[in-house]
Write an enzyme that holds these catalytic residues in place. Structure first.
Site, mmCIF file in Angstrom:
data_model
loop_
_atom_site.group_PDB
_atom_site.id
_atom_site.type_symbol
_atom_site.label_atom_id
_atom_site.label_comp_id
_atom_site.label_asym_id
_atom_site.label_seq_id
_atom_site.Cartn_x
_atom_site.Cartn_y
_atom_site.Cartn_z
ATOM 1 N N SER A 15 0.801 -1.234 0.000
ATOM 2 C CA SER A 15 0.000 0.000 0.000
ATOM 3 C C SER A 15 0.830 1.279 0.000
ATOM 4 O O SER A 15 0.409 2.286 0.540
ATOM 5 C CB SER A 15 -0.960 0.063 1.207
ATOM 6 N N LEU A 20 0.000 3.931 -8.363
ATOM 7 C CA LEU A 20 -0.029 5.368 -8.649
ATOM 8 C C LEU A 20 1.329 5.847 -9.141
ATOM 9 O O LEU A 20 1.415 6.681 -10.040
ATOM 10 C CB LEU A 20 -0.362 6.140 -7.374
ATOM 11 N N ASP A 72 -5.151 -1.272 -10.245
ATOM 12 C CA ASP A 72 -4.068 -0.404 -10.721
ATOM 13 C C ASP A 72 -4.233 -0.054 -12.207
ATOM 14 O O ASP A 72 -3.791 1.003 -12.653
ATOM 15 C CB ASP A 72 -2.703 -1.058 -10.500
ATOM 16 N N ILE A 148 7.050 -14.971 -1.011
ATOM 17 C CA ILE A 148 7.336 -16.173 -1.796
ATOM 18 C C ILE A 148 6.698 -16.064 -3.179
ATOM 19 O O ILE A 148 7.304 -16.365 -4.194
ATOM 20 C CB ILE A 148 6.785 -17.429 -1.079
ATOM 21 N N GLY A 353 -22.884 -3.557 -7.262
ATOM 22 C CA GLY A 353 -22.679 -4.490 -6.158
ATOM 23 C C GLY A 353 -23.306 -5.831 -6.457
ATOM 24 O O GLY A 353 -24.076 -5.974 -7.415
ATOM 25 N N CYS A 380 -25.345 0.412 -12.309
ATOM 26 C CA CYS A 380 -25.494 -1.038 -12.366
ATOM 27 C C CYS A 380 -26.493 -1.507 -11.313
ATOM 28 O O CYS A 380 -27.683 -1.281 -11.482
ATOM 29 C CB CYS A 380 -24.124 -1.712 -12.260
ATOM 30 N N ARG A 471 -24.773 -9.631 -14.383
ATOM 31 C CA ARG A 471 -25.463 -10.821 -14.875
ATOM 32 C C ARG A 471 -26.928 -10.526 -15.186
ATOM 33 O O ARG A 471 -27.502 -11.059 -16.099
ATOM 34 C CB ARG A 471 -25.412 -11.889 -13.773
ATOM 35 N N HIS A 516 -20.985 0.711 -16.263
ATOM 36 C CA HIS A 516 -20.138 1.375 -15.253
ATOM 37 C C HIS A 516 -19.366 2.539 -15.886
ATOM 38 O O HIS A 516 -18.235 2.350 -16.333
ATOM 39 C CB HIS A 516 -19.130 0.377 -14.677
ATOM 40 N N GLU A 518 -17.864 4.881 -14.516
ATOM 41 C CA GLU A 518 -16.677 5.289 -13.744
ATOM 42 C C GLU A 518 -15.382 4.732 -14.324
ATOM 43 O O GLU A 518 -14.315 5.296 -14.109
ATOM 44 C CB GLU A 518 -16.825 4.894 -12.271
#
Ligand code: GLN
Length: 560
Positions: A15, A20, A72, A148, A353, A380, A471, A516, A518
């Site tokens: 984080s 960015l 990302d 790992i 959602g 949505c 869906r 969507h 956005e």
């Protein structure tokens, strides 16, 4: 080969903003006239993040070609002009899947299939696939050095330097330089350890990006340079900033892009950062303020609504306005008073959602927005909630629901369309037993916009293309019942079969879309629906907690 490569790794903690940072480096390189592409490797074993809980992984970003990818990639598209797709994000799961399929097909000619070279070759192949069409490929390796899971990816990018040549590759390592209050000092030890771990696996970073709360002094930079074996000029302060859109500017001030083009021996002009300067100035000195309530289920982890959050900020930028976002838990909304939870909100948004939890709270938020004439934007599931609310409370279909939440409802206004045609014109079939990973309508689809509508006012175009991830669909069997009561379908699929945008006739600004938007908002080019939603909210004074409208009138339909 035409392309040069930048590899970005992270250390110390997660984080730190590696995504960015990668996006900002992309923006800086574009501002110098270079063409770029970006690639993200995710070390987890899931084939894609599509089936992961947003609490675990944050938002699933959807690309035009319908890939469900890491969030990302959203940063990459918002900061640069690179178009992301399936080829820009790979997980360990996908890499192994490809290698195992090849093994089953006998492509390894009876050899023993191993991490090195087979997995690493597969990874390298994905990097090189992007190389031909752009000047620069930026590769971000997810996770933190020392995990790992990320080892095969790090080994692959290590090998790429010998394959491609030193002058064509640069390694950037992002670390944390914490300020320790009790000592009053910035501490470099975590960075030293992280770079040591990286060098143990054979990667010597060329540039160290130090995430920190204050500027690194020359002494601190010298220390990092000495212990980590990098030039002093290659130790870059990545200071916390007020707005994430400042990052490219801050990196440039620290000389990051100059160092990179020098190291990679690329000849470019000076960067043109004027658009970024203008953007940041606008963000920092807004003339107005609005407050938007986002009513959803994943409100406790902001990353779950990353693109949405940014698109709302972009909508604010377009209106010279700061947008205060208030995330409201839809489960709380079920039990508590809407007027109290939504107090002061000049606009209400219900985002996408999945699943039953909190759905009645979302429907309640829609009712509140409709009845109090507060600008409403449903995305949505937010559009589906608006359809259900209208059917129940205006069209008189008391038991209306989505068959996602009530399979026995007598009025399934939202339902599982059993047969539909996908982007490639292939007929898809699905039912409630279908495989969760594969039955969604995903990626970009066209939509025809009706001229007399809020949607047309926003887009100013008759045909639009937007990204989908769902869906369930609007049930055409209820079109008549709803339109009779003042419901409007202002966007349909070109064959007229799928309802893509809905509006209310008698409301200042009420719009739901099955897609969507956005995912397509860019910081320099805010999405028209978000722009208009914010504009409409500016004309609305909201209501106080007693449910009374505050003084002042909501602006007209045009949103003022
Ligand atoms: N759960 C709804 C569906 O599958 C909505 C999905 C979404 O909001 N992305 O159709």
């Amino acid at each position: 080969m035409r392309s040069k490569f930048i590899f970005i790794t992270g250390g110390v903690v997660s984080s730190l903003g590696k995504g960015l940072a990668s996006a900002s480096i992309g923006a800086l390189m574009e501002s110098r006239g270079l063409t770029i592409s970006l690639l993200k490797f995710d070390p987890y074993i899931n084939v894609d993040p599509g089936t992961m809980n947003p609490f675990q992984h944050g938002e699933v970003f959807v690309t035009d070609d319908g890939a469900e990818t890491d969030l990302d990639l959203g940063h990459y598209e918002r900061y640069t002009h690179a178009k992301m797709g399936r080829q820009n994000n790979y997980t360990t799961g996908q890499i192994y899947d490809a290698v195992i399929s090849k093994e089953r097909r006998g492509e390894y000619l009876g050899g023993t299939v191993q991490v090195i070279p087979h997995i690493t070759d597969e990874i390298k192949g994905k990097v090189l696939d992007l190389a031909d069409n752009v000047d620069l490929v930026i590769v971000e390796v997810g996770g933190t050095v020392g995990d790992i899971e990320s080892l095969p990816f790090l080994e692959a990018i290590r090998q790429l330097q010998s394959n491609l040549g030193r002058e064509n590759t640069a390694y950037i390592h992002l670390t944390l330089v914490p300020f320790i209050e009790t000592a009053g000092e910035l501490k470099t030890k975590p960075t030293q350890h992280s770079v040591k771990a990286l060098r143990e696996i054979g990667i010597q970073p060329d540039i160290i990006l130090c995430r920190t709360s204050r500027f690194l002094t020359p002494q601190v930079k010298e220390k990092i340079s000495l212990f980590c074996n990098v030039e002093k000029e290659a130790v870059i302060t990545a200071k916390d900033v007020e707005s994430i859109y400042e990052v490219p500017i801050v990196f440039h001030q620290e000389g990051l892009d100059d160092r990179l083009v020098e190291m990679l021996n690329i000849w470019t002009g000076r960067p043109n950062l004027r658009p970024w300067d203008r953007l940041v100035k606008r963000i920092k000195n807004p003339k107005r303020l609005t407050s938007i309530a986002v009513v959803g289920k994943y409100v406790h982890l902001k990353d779950s609504y990353k693109s949405l959050h940014e698109a709302l900020i972009h909508g604010g930028i377009a209106n010279d306005c700061r947008v205060d976002l208030k995330y409201v838990d839809s489960e709380r909304m079920e039990k508590e008073k809407a007027a109290e939870l939504l107090e002061g909100a000049s606009g209400i948004l219900v985002p996408g959602g999945f699943g039953q939890r909190g759905i009645e709270g979302k429907i309640k938020a829609v009712k509140y927005a409709r009845e109090n004439r507060i600008p409403y934007f449903g995305i949505c599931l937010g559009m589906q909630a608006a359809v259900i609310e209208f059917a129940r409370n205006v069209a008189g279909l008391k038991r209306a629901h989505s068959s996602e939440f009530d399979v026995n409802t007598t009025a399934p206004v939202i339902y599982l369309m059993e047969q539909w045609v996908d982007r490639k014109k292939v007929v898809q079939k699905r039912d409630i037993h279908s495989d969760k990973g594969g039955t969604m309508r995903l990626g970009i689809y066209p939509c025809k916009v009706e001229e007399e509508s809020l949607a047309f006012r926003a887009y100013n175009r008759k045909m639009i293309w937007e990204r989908h991830r769902h869906r369930y669909e609007f049930n055409n069997g209820f079109r008549e019942a709803l339109t009779k009561s003042g419901f409007k379908m202002s966007g349909l699929s070109p064959d007229g079969d799928l309802v893509e945008i809905i509006e209310l006739k008698d409301h200042p600004w009420f719009l739901g879309c099955q897609f969507h938007p956005e995912f397509k908002s860019h910081c320099m080019d805010p999405h028209p629906l978000f722009r208009d939603f914010i504009r409409a909210s500016l004309g609305n004074k909201g209501v106080d907690s007693s449910g009374k409208r505050k003084k002042g009138r909501a602006r007209s339909r045009q949103g003022g």
